[in-house]
Write a protein that holds these residues in place. Structure first.
Motif, short mmCIF file in Angstrom:
data_model
loop_
_atom_site.label_atom_id
_atom_site.label_comp_id
_atom_site.label_asym_id
_atom_site.label_seq_id
_atom_site.Cartn_x
_atom_site.Cartn_y
_atom_site.Cartn_z
N HIS A 1 29.12 28.35 45.63
CA HIS A 1 29.43 29.26 46.89
C HIS A 1 30.85 28.53 47.19
O HIS A 1 31.73 29.40 47.56
CB HIS A 1 28.66 29.34 47.94
N VAL A 2 31.16 27.38 47.40
CA VAL A 2 32.22 26.80 47.92
C VAL A 2 33.24 26.67 46.62
O VAL A 2 34.43 27.00 47.01
CB VAL A 2 31.89 25.27 48.23
N ARG A 3 32.92 26.39 45.50
CA ARG A 3 33.81 26.61 44.43
C ARG A 3 34.33 27.95 44.12
O ARG A 3 35.64 28.34 44.01
CB ARG A 3 33.13 26.04 43.16
N GLY A 4 33.34 28.86 44.54
CA GLY A 4 33.84 30.27 44.52
C GLY A 4 35.15 30.53 45.45
O GLY A 4 35.92 31.50 45.46
N LEU A 5 34.67 30.16 46.76
CA LEU A 5 35.57 30.59 47.77
C LEU A 5 37.12 29.54 47.54
O LEU A 5 37.94 30.31 47.51
CB LEU A 5 35.22 29.63 48.99
N TYR A 6 36.83 28.44 46.94
CA TYR A 6 38.23 27.77 46.42
C TYR A 6 38.91 28.30 45.27
O TYR A 6 40.19 28.60 45.44
CB TYR A 6 37.61 26.43 46.11
N ASN A 7 38.45 28.86 44.58
CA ASN A 7 38.78 29.75 43.52
C ASN A 7 39.56 30.77 44.02
O ASN A 7 40.67 31.37 43.64
CB ASN A 7 37.69 30.06 42.32
N HIS A 8 38.77 31.40 44.66
CA HIS A 8 39.72 32.66 45.63
C HIS A 8 40.77 32.49 46.40
O HIS A 8 41.78 33.19 46.28
CB HIS A 8 38.55 33.50 46.62
N VAL A 9 40.65 31.35 47.02
CA VAL A 9 41.96 30.74 47.70
C VAL A 9 43.20 30.50 46.90
O VAL A 9 44.13 30.88 46.91
CB VAL A 9 41.54 29.52 48.37
N LEU A 10 42.66 30.02 45.70
CA LEU A 10 43.78 29.65 44.49
C LEU A 10 44.47 31.03 44.24
O LEU A 10 45.65 31.20 43.93
CB LEU A 10 43.07 28.94 43.51
N GLN A 11 43.55 32.21 44.00
CA GLN A 11 44.03 33.33 43.64
C GLN A 11 45.00 33.83 44.68
O GLN A 11 46.12 34.41 44.46
CB GLN A 11 42.94 34.10 43.21
N VAL A 12 44.77 33.81 45.84
CA VAL A 12 45.49 34.42 47.00
C VAL A 12 46.75 33.71 46.95
O VAL A 12 47.78 34.22 47.08
CB VAL A 12 44.72 34.10 48.28
N ALA A 13 46.78 32.15 46.94
CA ALA A 13 47.93 31.41 46.96
C ALA A 13 48.75 31.70 45.97
O ALA A 13 50.16 31.77 46.15
CB ALA A 13 47.47 29.85 47.01
N ASN A 14 48.37 32.04 44.64
CA ASN A 14 49.15 32.33 43.60
C ASN A 14 49.93 33.73 43.86
O ASN A 14 50.97 34.15 43.16
CB ASN A 14 48.53 32.64 42.41
N GLU A 15 49.49 34.64 44.57
CA GLU A 15 50.16 35.91 44.89
C GLU A 15 51.29 35.68 45.83
O GLU A 15 52.13 36.90 46.15
CB GLU A 15 49.25 36.79 45.39
N ILE A 16 51.36 34.82 46.36
CA ILE A 16 52.51 34.57 47.65
C ILE A 16 53.67 34.01 46.72
O ILE A 16 53.89 33.10 46.21
CB ILE A 16 52.06 33.22 48.74
N PRO A 17 54.98 34.77 47.02
CA PRO A 17 55.96 34.43 46.12
C PRO A 17 56.43 33.06 46.53
O PRO A 17 56.11 32.43 47.46
CB PRO A 17 57.02 35.54 46.75
N PRO A 18 57.58 32.70 45.78
CA PRO A 18 58.22 31.21 45.86
C PRO A 18 58.89 31.32 47.07
O PRO A 18 59.12 32.20 47.54
CB PRO A 18 58.94 31.23 44.78
N PRO A 19 59.22 30.11 47.54
CA PRO A 19 60.06 29.66 48.78
C PRO A 19 61.29 30.55 48.67
O PRO A 19 61.99 30.52 47.98
CB PRO A 19 60.19 28.39 48.86
#
Length: 302
Positions: free
Chosen positions: A73-91
């Protein structure tokens, strides 16, 4: 008097389980880590799980095999966080020039002085700048969040070549700007962004379970041992309930991209409107408590 009695019962309940947990944790720590582990956790997974336990409730370590129970479950949450982070554009640059040339920056702030004020009044940023000279960190990287609100209003509009008053309009406003995780490089910001999202999601879960635990302690009149064992103060029960809370990470955190076309006064415009406008996309995070935050990565040359 009834509230005082329940308060004493709640304190007694907490003390009881604290004593039990201290004993259980001393027993667990003396056992080999592989007694209950069929397959040893990978180093990265173990680090993620332990970080999660530290942030949520360290007393879960009293549960036998807690790491393996949490791992999926924690790995699933972490992978989801990575996906969300990847959708945020560069600085994006956040400075006086950007206010005049970048539609998103221009829409987020009323004027360029608001940008300077934000950077000058953020305590964590001031601490970072004092610890790093301009020569060490010529460009500052950080995360910016803000809230977005929309409301119906009446204003002046155009119908063909005619100016019309009392026209229903939708005004968009950005407020509560905050700077987070000041960093010295893009790579550092990428890591800090993921940690920020993960920690915030975990904090929401912890807050929810704390509220449930307090509510449970003050509502029950049953002070029996069986009732205590079934309560959230029991680490086993707490862990099982927590797993239910994080089994669907999308309910804890999601991100949406929305396209806007706004006048310089923050009024929504139709696609065919020809007046001077800011046209841009925003990325908005939605948390489990329905809090919403506009989020973007920013840089500032010192």
């Amino acid at each position: 008097m009834n509230n005082d009695r329940r308060t004493l019962e709640a304190l007694s309940l907490i003390t009881f389980f604290d004593d039990q947990l201290d004993h259980m944790q001393s027993l667990v720590s003396s056992l080999s880590s592989h007694i209950h582990d069929v397959v040893p956790l990978a180093a990265e997974d173990r680090q993620i799980v332990e970080s999660f336990v530290d942030a949520s409730n360290s007393k879960m370590r009293a549960v036998q095999g807690y790491a393996h129970k949490l791992r999926e479950h924690v790995r699933g949450l972490y992978n989801h966080v990575l996906q969300v982070a990847n959708e945020i554009p560069p600085p994006v640059d956040l400075n006086l020039n950007a206010f005049g040339t970048d539609p998103l920056v221009n829409a987020l702030f009323v004027n360029s002085n608001d940008i300077d004020k934000l950077f000058n009044t953020t305590p964590s940023l001031n601490v970072f700048l004092r610890a790093h000279s301009k020569y060490q960190v010529p460009v500052l990287y950080a995360l910016l969040t803000a809230t977005k609100s929309e409301k119906e209003t009446l204003g002046i509009g155009m119908q063909g070549n005619m100016l019309i008053r009392e026209v229903p309009q939708q005004a968009v406003n950005f407020a509560s700007h905050k700077i987070h995780t000041p960093c010295a490089s893009s790579a550092e910001l990428s890591t800090a962004l993921k940690k920020y999202l993960f920690d915030y999601a975990v904090a929401q879960v912890k807050q929810e379970l704390t509220l449930r635990m307090n509510d449970q302690a003050f509502k029950t009149d049953d002070d029996s041992y069986e009732s205590r064992v079934k309560s959230l103060a029991n680490p086993d029960v707490y862990l099982d309930t927590l797993l239910e809370c994080i089994e669907n990470p999308a309910k804890l955190l999601s991100i949406n991209k929305t396209h806007f076309k706004l006048s310089k006064l923050g009024i929504k415009l139709d696609d065919d409107d020809r007046q001077n406008a800011n046209e841009f996309d925003i990325h908005e995070l939605t948390w489990s408590n329905n809090t919403r935050n506009v989020v973007l990565q920013v840089t500032l040359a010192r």
